[in-house]
Write a protein that holds these residues in place. Structure first.
Motif, PDB file in Angstrom:
ATOM      1  N   ALA A  62       0.840  -1.196   0.000  1.00  0.00           N
ATOM      2  CA  ALA A  62       0.000   0.000   0.000  1.00  0.00           C
ATOM      3  C   ALA A  62       0.875   1.245   0.000  1.00  0.00           C
ATOM      4  CB  ALA A  62      -0.919   0.008   1.216  1.00  0.00           C
ATOM      5  N   GLN A  63       0.392   2.241  -0.682  1.00  0.00           N
ATOM      6  CA  GLN A  63       1.174   3.461  -0.762  1.00  0.00           C
ATOM      7  C   GLN A  63       0.933   4.325   0.472  1.00  0.00           C
ATOM      8  OE1 GLN A  63      -0.413   5.371  -4.198  1.00  0.00           O
ATOM      9  NE2 GLN A  63      -2.450   5.588  -3.357  1.00  0.00           N
ATOM     10  N   SER A  64       1.901   5.182   0.772  1.00  0.00           N
ATOM     11  CA  SER A  64       1.753   6.094   1.903  1.00  0.00           C
ATOM     12  C   SER A  64       2.715   7.259   1.725  1.00  0.00           C
ATOM     13  CB  SER A  64       2.041   5.383   3.229  1.00  0.00           C
ATOM     14  OG  SER A  64       3.383   4.975   3.288  1.00  0.00           O
ATOM     15  N   VAL A  65       2.461   8.315   2.475  1.00  0.00           N
ATOM     16  CA  VAL A  65       3.391   9.434   2.503  1.00  0.00           C
ATOM     17  C   VAL A  65       3.701   9.773   3.953  1.00  0.00           C
ATOM     18  CG1 VAL A  65       2.799  10.498   0.311  1.00  0.00           C
ATOM     19  CG2 VAL A  65       1.487  11.094   2.334  1.00  0.00           C
ATOM     20  N   THR A  66       4.919  10.231   4.166  1.00  0.00           N
ATOM     21  CA  THR A  66       5.362  10.646   5.490  1.00  0.00           C
ATOM     22  C   THR A  66       5.799  12.092   5.430  1.00  0.00           C
ATOM     23  OG1 THR A  66       6.108   8.403   6.015  1.00  0.00           O
ATOM     24  CG2 THR A  66       6.973  10.197   7.359  1.00  0.00           C
ATOM     25  N   GLN A  67       5.213  12.900   6.271  1.00  0.00           N
ATOM     26  CA  GLN A  67       5.637  14.285   6.392  1.00  0.00           C
ATOM     27  C   GLN A  67       6.255  14.415   7.783  1.00  0.00           C
ATOM     28  OE1 GLN A  67       1.521  15.825   4.565  1.00  0.00           O
ATOM     29  NE2 GLN A  67       3.060  17.456   4.649  1.00  0.00           N
ATOM     30  N   LEU A  68       7.548  14.638   7.823  1.00  0.00           N
ATOM     31  CA  LEU A  68       8.246  14.678   9.095  1.00  0.00           C
ATOM     32  C   LEU A  68       7.972  15.984   9.812  1.00  0.00           C
ATOM     33  CD1 LEU A  68      11.689  13.080   8.202  1.00  0.00           C
ATOM     34  CD2 LEU A  68       9.807  12.086   9.522  1.00  0.00           C
ATOM     35  N   GLY A  69       7.634  15.852  11.095  1.00  0.00           N
ATOM     36  CA  GLY A  69       7.336  17.047  11.876  1.00  0.00           C
ATOM     37  C   GLY A  69       5.928  17.528  11.611  1.00  0.00           C
ATOM     38  N   SER A  70       5.368  18.243  12.539  1.00  0.00           N
ATOM     39  CA  SER A  70       4.016  18.755  12.380  1.00  0.00           C
ATOM     40  C   SER A  70       4.000  20.273  12.224  1.00  0.00           C
ATOM     41  CB  SER A  70       3.159  18.377  13.587  1.00  0.00           C
ATOM     42  OG  SER A  70       3.723  18.918  14.770  1.00  0.00           O
ATOM     43  N   HIS A  71       5.134  20.898  12.518  1.00  0.00           N
ATOM     44  CA  HIS A  71       5.166  22.361  12.500  1.00  0.00           C
ATOM     45  C   HIS A  71       6.542  22.857  12.078  1.00  0.00           C
ATOM     46  CE1 HIS A  71       5.184  26.456  14.514  1.00  0.00           C
ATOM     47  NE2 HIS A  71       4.166  26.509  13.691  1.00  0.00           N
TER      48      HIS A  71
ATOM     49  N   TYR B  12       0.104  22.451   5.032  1.00  0.00           N
ATOM     50  CA  TYR B  12       0.500  21.884   3.754  1.00  0.00           C
ATOM     51  C   TYR B  12       0.426  20.357   3.828  1.00  0.00           C
ATOM     52  CZ  TYR B  12       2.099  26.530   2.532  1.00  0.00           C
ATOM     53  OH  TYR B  12       2.138  27.877   2.269  1.00  0.00           O
ATOM     54  N   PHE B  13      -0.184  19.780   2.807  1.00  0.00           N
ATOM     55  CA  PHE B  13      -0.361  18.342   2.752  1.00  0.00           C
ATOM     56  C   PHE B  13       0.292  17.775   1.500  1.00  0.00           C
ATOM     57  CE2 PHE B  13      -3.358  17.667   6.172  1.00  0.00           C
ATOM     58  CZ  PHE B  13      -3.993  18.891   6.297  1.00  0.00           C
ATOM     59  N   CYS B  14       1.043  16.713   1.689  1.00  0.00           N
ATOM     60  CA  CYS B  14       1.560  15.928   0.585  1.00  0.00           C
ATOM     61  C   CYS B  14       0.608  14.753   0.353  1.00  0.00           C
ATOM     62  CB  CYS B  14       2.958  15.421   0.935  1.00  0.00           C
ATOM     63  SG  CYS B  14       3.778  14.488  -0.351  1.00  0.00           S
ATOM     64  N   ALA B  15       0.395  14.380  -0.898  1.00  0.00           N
ATOM     65  CA  ALA B  15      -0.510  13.276  -1.199  1.00  0.00           C
ATOM     66  C   ALA B  15       0.076  12.432  -2.328  1.00  0.00           C
ATOM     67  CB  ALA B  15      -1.889  13.798  -1.584  1.00  0.00           C
ATOM     68  N   VAL B  16      -0.313  11.174  -2.358  1.00  0.00           N
ATOM     69  CA  VAL B  16       0.211  10.232  -3.347  1.00  0.00           C
ATOM     70  C   VAL B  16      -0.924   9.402  -3.916  1.00  0.00           C
ATOM     71  CG1 VAL B  16       0.666   8.462  -1.593  1.00  0.00           C
ATOM     72  CG2 VAL B  16       1.955   8.438  -3.737  1.00  0.00           C
ATOM     73  N   SER B  17      -0.800   9.020  -5.178  1.00  0.00           N
ATOM     74  CA  SER B  17      -1.703   8.024  -5.735  1.00  0.00           C
ATOM     75  C   SER B  17      -0.936   7.222  -6.773  1.00  0.00           C
ATOM     76  CB  SER B  17      -2.941   8.674  -6.344  1.00  0.00           C
ATOM     77  OG  SER B  17      -2.640   9.263  -7.580  1.00  0.00           O
ATOM     78  N   PRO B  18      -1.325   5.985  -7.009  1.00  0.00           N
ATOM     79  CA  PRO B  18      -0.610   5.174  -7.989  1.00  0.00           C
ATOM     80  C   PRO B  18      -0.892   5.657  -9.406  1.00  0.00           C
ATOM     81  CG  PRO B  18      -2.497   3.986  -7.165  1.00  0.00           C
ATOM     82  CD  PRO B  18      -2.398   5.238  -6.348  1.00  0.00           C
ATOM     83  N   LEU B  19       0.010   5.291 -10.323  1.00  0.00           N
ATOM     84  CA  LEU B  19      -0.157   5.724 -11.707  1.00  0.00           C
ATOM     85  C   LEU B  19      -1.364   5.075 -12.367  1.00  0.00           C
ATOM     86  CD1 LEU B  19       3.507   5.693 -13.060  1.00  0.00           C
ATOM     87  CD2 LEU B  19       2.106   7.661 -12.496  1.00  0.00           C
ATOM     88  N   THR B  20      -1.613   3.854 -12.004  1.00  0.00           N
ATOM     89  CA  THR B  20      -2.695   3.140 -12.661  1.00  0.00           C
ATOM     90  C   THR B  20      -3.441   2.320 -11.631  1.00  0.00           C
ATOM     91  OG1 THR B  20      -1.271   1.252 -13.119  1.00  0.00           O
ATOM     92  CG2 THR B  20      -1.422   2.938 -14.827  1.00  0.00           C
ATOM     93  N   GLY B  21      -4.504   1.762 -12.077  1.00  0.00           N
ATOM     94  CA  GLY B  21      -5.257   0.882 -11.183  1.00  0.00           C
ATOM     95  C   GLY B  21      -6.664   1.391 -10.984  1.00  0.00           C
ATOM     96  N   ALA B  22      -7.607   0.523 -11.179  1.00  0.00           N
ATOM     97  CA  ALA B  22      -8.989   0.917 -10.947  1.00  0.00           C
ATOM     98  C   ALA B  22      -9.176   1.255  -9.475  1.00  0.00           C
ATOM     99  CB  ALA B  22      -9.915  -0.238 -11.336  1.00  0.00           C
ATOM    100  N   ASN B  23      -9.930   2.299  -9.239  1.00  0.00           N
ATOM    101  CA  ASN B  23     -10.243   2.730  -7.874  1.00  0.00           C
ATOM    102  C   ASN B  23      -9.013   3.175  -7.091  1.00  0.00           C
ATOM    103  OD1 ASN B  23     -12.910   2.159  -8.389  1.00  0.00           O
ATOM    104  ND2 ASN B  23     -12.756   0.105  -7.574  1.00  0.00           N
ATOM    105  N   SER B  24      -7.952   3.541  -7.788  1.00  0.00           N
ATOM    106  CA  SER B  24      -6.823   4.132  -7.073  1.00  0.00           C
ATOM    107  C   SER B  24      -7.266   5.492  -6.538  1.00  0.00           C
ATOM    108  CB  SER B  24      -5.630   4.282  -7.999  1.00  0.00           C
ATOM    109  OG  SER B  24      -5.968   5.070  -9.120  1.00  0.00           O
ATOM    110  N   LYS B  25      -6.692   5.920  -5.457  1.00  0.00           N
ATOM    111  CA  LYS B  25      -7.165   7.135  -4.815  1.00  0.00           C
ATOM    112  C   LYS B  25      -6.025   7.859  -4.133  1.00  0.00           C
ATOM    113  CE  LYS B  25      -8.491   4.526  -0.688  1.00  0.00           C
ATOM    114  NZ  LYS B  25      -7.888   3.269  -1.100  1.00  0.00           N
ATOM    115  N   LEU B  26      -6.263   9.100  -3.788  1.00  0.00           N
ATOM    116  CA  LEU B  26      -5.275   9.922  -3.096  1.00  0.00           C
ATOM    117  C   LEU B  26      -5.133   9.484  -1.643  1.00  0.00           C
ATOM    118  CD1 LEU B  26      -6.120  13.542  -4.285  1.00  0.00           C
ATOM    119  CD2 LEU B  26      -4.010  12.300  -4.739  1.00  0.00           C
ATOM    120  N   THR B  27      -3.888   9.354  -1.212  1.00  0.00           N
ATOM    121  CA  THR B  27      -3.586   9.128   0.197  1.00  0.00           C
ATOM    122  C   THR B  27      -2.791  10.321   0.696  1.00  0.00           C
ATOM    123  OG1 THR B  27      -3.523   6.742  -0.107  1.00  0.00           O
ATOM    124  CG2 THR B  27      -2.462   7.628   1.861  1.00  0.00           C
ATOM    125  N   PHE B  28      -3.252  10.947   1.768  1.00  0.00           N
ATOM    126  CA  PHE B  28      -2.649  12.170   2.273  1.00  0.00           C
ATOM    127  C   PHE B  28      -1.714  11.887   3.444  1.00  0.00           C
ATOM    128  CE2 PHE B  28      -4.730  15.686   0.120  1.00  0.00           C
ATOM    129  CZ  PHE B  28      -5.817  15.070  -0.461  1.00  0.00           C
TER     130      PHE B  28
END
Lengths: 116, 115
Positions: free
Chosen positions: B1-10, B89-105
């Motif tokens: 599964a895809q994910s993103v990590t944003q280090l730190g909150s502030h 500020y939010f970083c988000a990721v989604s796969p290049l292909t795939g049915a029902n792929s979606k943004l993960t923040f």
């Protein structure tokens, strides 16, 4: 200008009430989404829809349901509101080719729901 | 599964200083990547997106981000911060292909700008 409109900016509801959050988009987008946003947790996907009358569960669907009877409208329903559903709710829409859902998403202003 | 990590909150910077907001992704293949900004009491607005064309992506309001496959990173930068950049500020990721792929923040980073 593209627009996603959420019916309410602020809502206060009582525990156990049935709550409807409405979202309308004017871009003829196929895909629509409901997220909730909580401090420190970012945006979490509740439900999404890629076509009229189609819906799929996101990451946190428990306690929620959705309805998409028309292409432009996507409703989020809290069958029996609870205090842990106090949150900011964001609706979004996007277009797609085929069934890919990874194109740019446009967001509404959000609805801040408080359940007391 | 895809994910993103944003280090730190502030992150806090002085007006005129460099802004650097970090984002690392986890995906088996290079995905689509996005940066969104949320001003107080508003919804999210797209800043920029990477869709496998140029690795250096320029966005609105003077922001840019560089896709680095070797580091699985997509950090957001702006040479000179302005008071109006204060937002989440939010970083988000989604796969290049795939049915029902979606943004993960990611969880988001709050940027403060000091006068």
């Amino acid at each position: 200008d593209v627009k996603v409109t959420q019916s309410s900016r602020y809502l206060v509801k009582r525990t156990g009430e049935k709550v409807f959050l409405e979202c309308v988009q004017d871009m003829d987008h196929e895909n629509m989404f409901w997220y909730r946003q909580d401090p420190g947790l970012g945006l979490r996907l509740i439900y999404f829809s890629y076509d009229v009358k189609m819906k799929e569960k996101g990451d946190i669907p428990e306690g929620y349901s959705v309805s998409r009877e028309k292409k432009e409208r996507f409703s989020l329903i809290l069958e029996s509101a609870s205090t842990n559903q106090t949150s900011m709710y964001l609706c979004a829409s996007s277009s797609h080719f085929g069934r890919a859902l990874n194109t740019e998403a446009f967001f509404g202003q959000g609805t801040r729901l408080t359940v007391v | 599964a895809q994910s993103v990590t944003q280090l730190g909150s502030h992150v806090s910077v002085s007006e005129g200083a460099l802004v650097l907001l970090r984002c690392n992704y986890s995906s088996s293949v290079p995905p689509y990547l996005f940066w969104y900004v949320q001003y107080p009491n508003q919804g999210l607005q797209l800043l920029l997106k990477y869709t496998s064309a140029a690795t250096l992506v320029k966005g609105i309001n003077g922001f840019e981000a560089e896709f680095k496959k070797s580091e699985t990173s997509f950090h957001l930068t702006k040479p000179s911060a302005h008071m109006s950049d204060a937002a989440e500020y939010f970083c988000a990721v989604s796969p290049l292909t795939g049915a029902n792929s979606k943004l993960t923040f990611g969880k988001g980073i709050t940027l403060s700008v000091r006068p």
